[in-house]
Design an enzyme around this catalytic site. Structure first.
Site: not given
Ligand code: GCB
Length: 603
Positions: A166, A413-414, A468, A470, A474, A508, A553, A572
């Site tokens: 992203d 990462n992830e 990480n 959300y 999300y 994150e 993040w 973000k």
């Molecule tokens: C994540 C990623 C990061 C994205 C973020 C997002 O998990 O590691 O690169 O920018 O989510 O905002 O979706």
């Protein structure tokens, strides 16, 4: 793997000259540059700033989105006084692959757009004359390369980058180019490890030169006073009553190596170091044996006009923003940053989780961006990818190991760690990287939302966990955020009830937020909602002792591919892309400046 990645310096024996400025630039969509003789320069060039990503300078979309081969060229003068020295070009970052030619002669190729490489051009240059360096570069994304993605060909024949990540695929010579002259017999690497107590610190050093093992070594304090000396290729420098490097209270000493030949100095290299130790013990992250609670950000090297280029001005501002808000750490998401970032952090006492550009190792990430649905580690690209991955881990550690600011290495990462096929990959990655850092700093990777305590098969690998997560954005978003909080607590209860005795850092979490959008009551995208989401996470962090860090993040809004999930990039940021605060910045400042450095110590 590079032999040495010492940062360029000028001294009595060495010369460092930046070749930044306007370079010649040209797209090569048919990959015919060599055939057309572009290795010695080309006609009708575009004048392109270096360091910079080429993309955002253009006003037409084909150029901005250009994917494929492209060329850079610049004339440079090599003075005769460099005769007898090793002459090199050092590229801070060439995204993503480059072949270097000098006066038409092919010198070397390099893969990986976020780490430096050096080309030895001694035999290719003409002394006392103008020379020309050309680079054939390529910014395509592939599954067997870092960062991972695909390159699609549209029906009109144009290529397009399809990142599995992203952030925008900003490309070009994103960092400075240096012309270097060093002695034939020169120092090319050194390492330090530390033992510290209140009244004494010992620096264990080792130093490498192309030939010879006679060294004089000294350590000076901030006033330039020599406080310890030693001799030999390895040794100890003992400092009585040292001033330690502390988080947000940095102190730097200068270590100086002199290479001797028949008792006479033939090369010298000095660098600033900090006396400190790093350890993870149970739930504690310890700096100088004292507990540290991390607060800070995931970041990007991203700004208007020059894209991913390193910009000292932006970095100065970012450091000031981090200090203002009370941050003490960040992750170099999702690639190693310019070396000057680490020098800043060394000086400001900010801790860095240094991340290799292993991002996009997950097909769900690809499918979020329109890709496939299969386990990434089942792919036939894995062997080739691994070679590049471990190569870049080696170079990152080689480049950054002497920075006191570097707290830990993030090796990915992830990644998709929810299938068995990830296990052999990570077994190898953790085995092969085990002894690369003489300081043996903690190694880790971030775990995505899908890689929960229950589902991840790779929890045994990290020395501490980066999560990480959300909820509130999300999933379980808006009015459902209370269910998001409940889900987060349920997951953390599983971690709590497990026998895993390691710290967790939230690396994150966050909400896209349009600056200036205010709503009472909140709705998603409003500045109020961003604060509500942060507040929800903070409530949760305060409820679990093993959570030892919070890094929302992102520090600032940044550019991504265009898509129906993004409004002119990822929003973000706690700060806007032009580095002004959203309301959440004041909220975080209040919290972070009131939390003690050793919050939760001993729990
Ligand atoms: C994540 C990623 C990061 C994205 C973020 C997002 O998990 O590691 O690169 O920018 O989510 O905002 O979706």
């Amino acid at each position: 793997m590079e032999k040495g990645l010492l940062y360029p310096v000028t001294n009595q024996f060495r010369q460092d000259q930046k070749l930044d400025g306007l370079w010649d630039f040209k797209f090569d969509p048919q990959a015919q540059g060599e055939a057309k003789g572009w290795t010695t320069g080309f006609d009708d060039p575009i004048k392109m700033p270096v360091p910079a990503s080429f993309n955002d300078f253009f006003t037409d979309k084909d150029s901005r989105e250009y994917t494929g081969d492209f060329w850079y060229a610049k004339k440079f003068f090599v003075p005769t006084y460099m005769d007898g020295q090793t002459i090199q070009l050092r590229f801070g970052a060439a995204t993503h692959r480059a072949t270097v030619y000098v006066n038409g002669q092919e010198i070397r190729s390099h893969e990986g757009g976020f780490l430096p490489f050096t080309a030895d051009i001694t035999d290719a240059v003409k002394l006392g004359q103008e020379n020309i360096v050309t680079l054939k570069m390529n910014n395509e994304l592939h599954r067997d390369a870092l960062p991972a993605g695909d390159t699609a060909t549209l029906k009109n024949g144009k290529k397009m980058a399809k990142p599995f990540f992203d952030f925008y695929n900003y490309s070009g010579l994103n960092r400075s180019v240096h012309l270097l002259a060093v002695p034939k017999n020169h120092i090319y690497d050194y390492s330090t490890t530390y033992d510290v107590s209140e009244d004494q610190a010992t620096v264990h050093y080792s130093v490498q030169a192309t030939d010879g093992s006679n060294f004089k070594v000294s350590l000076s304090d901030g006033d330039g006073k020599v406080v310890a000396t030693a001799e030999g290729q390895t040794g100890d420098l003992v400092v009585k009553n040292p001033t330690l490097w502390q988080v947000r209270d940095a102190y730097l000493y200068t270590i100086k190596f002199e290479l001797l030949d028949a008792g006479k100095a033939v090369d010298e290299y000095s660098d600033e170091i900090g006396l400190r130790t790093i350890e993870i013990k149970g739930h504690e992250i310890l700096v100088n044996h004292k507990s540290v609670y991390l607060r800070g950000f995931g970041r990007h090297e991203d700004s208007i006009y020059a894209g991913r280029a390193f910009d000292l001005n932006v970095e100065r501002r970012d450091m000031n923003l981090m200090k203002w808000i009370g941050a003490n750490s960040f992750r170099s998401s999702h690639y190693p940053y310019d070396e000057q970032v680490y020098k800043f952090a060394d000086r400001e006492g900010i801790l860095i989780t240094d991340e290799v550009p292993a991002v996009g190792f997950k097909m769900a990430a690809a499918s979020f961006l329109g890709g496939l649905n299969q386990s990434f580690f089942d792919g036939d690209w894995i062997d080739e990818l691994y070679k590049k991955h471990i190569d870049q881990v080696k170079d990152m550690i080689k480049r950054d190991k002497n920075h006191p600011s570097v707290l830990a290495w993030s090796l990915c990462n992830e990644p998709d760690t929810s299938t068995d096929s990830a296990v052999p990959y990570f077994t190898k990655l953790f085995n092969d990287s085990k002894d690369l850092d003489p300081e043996q700093r903690p190694r880790t990777f971030t775990l995505n939302e899908d890689d929960t305590f229950e589902k991840s098969k790779c929890l045994k690998f990290p020395d501490f966990y980066l999560l990480n997560r959300y909820p509130g954005w999300y999933h379980k978003w808006g009015y459902e955020i209370s269910d998001g909080e409940a889900g987060l607590r349920a997951e953390l209860d599983e971690w709590k009830n497990s026998d895993i005795d390691k710290p967790i850092v939230f690396s994150e979490y966050g909400a896209d937020t349009e600056p200036g959008l205010h709503k009472l009551p909140s709705i998603m995208w409003s500045e109020e909602y961003q604060i509500e989401l942060l507040d929800m996470f903070d409530r949760v962090f305060d409820s679990y002792d093993f959570i030892r860090g919070e890094q929302p993040w992102n520090l600032a809004d940044f550019q991504t591919v265009e898509g129906n999930m993004r409004v002119n990039g990822n929003k973000k940021g706690i700060f806007t892309r032009d580095r002004q605060p959203k309301a959440a910045a004041f909220y975080l400042k209040k919290r972070w400046t009131s939390l003690p450095l050793d919050y939760k110590a001993g729990k």
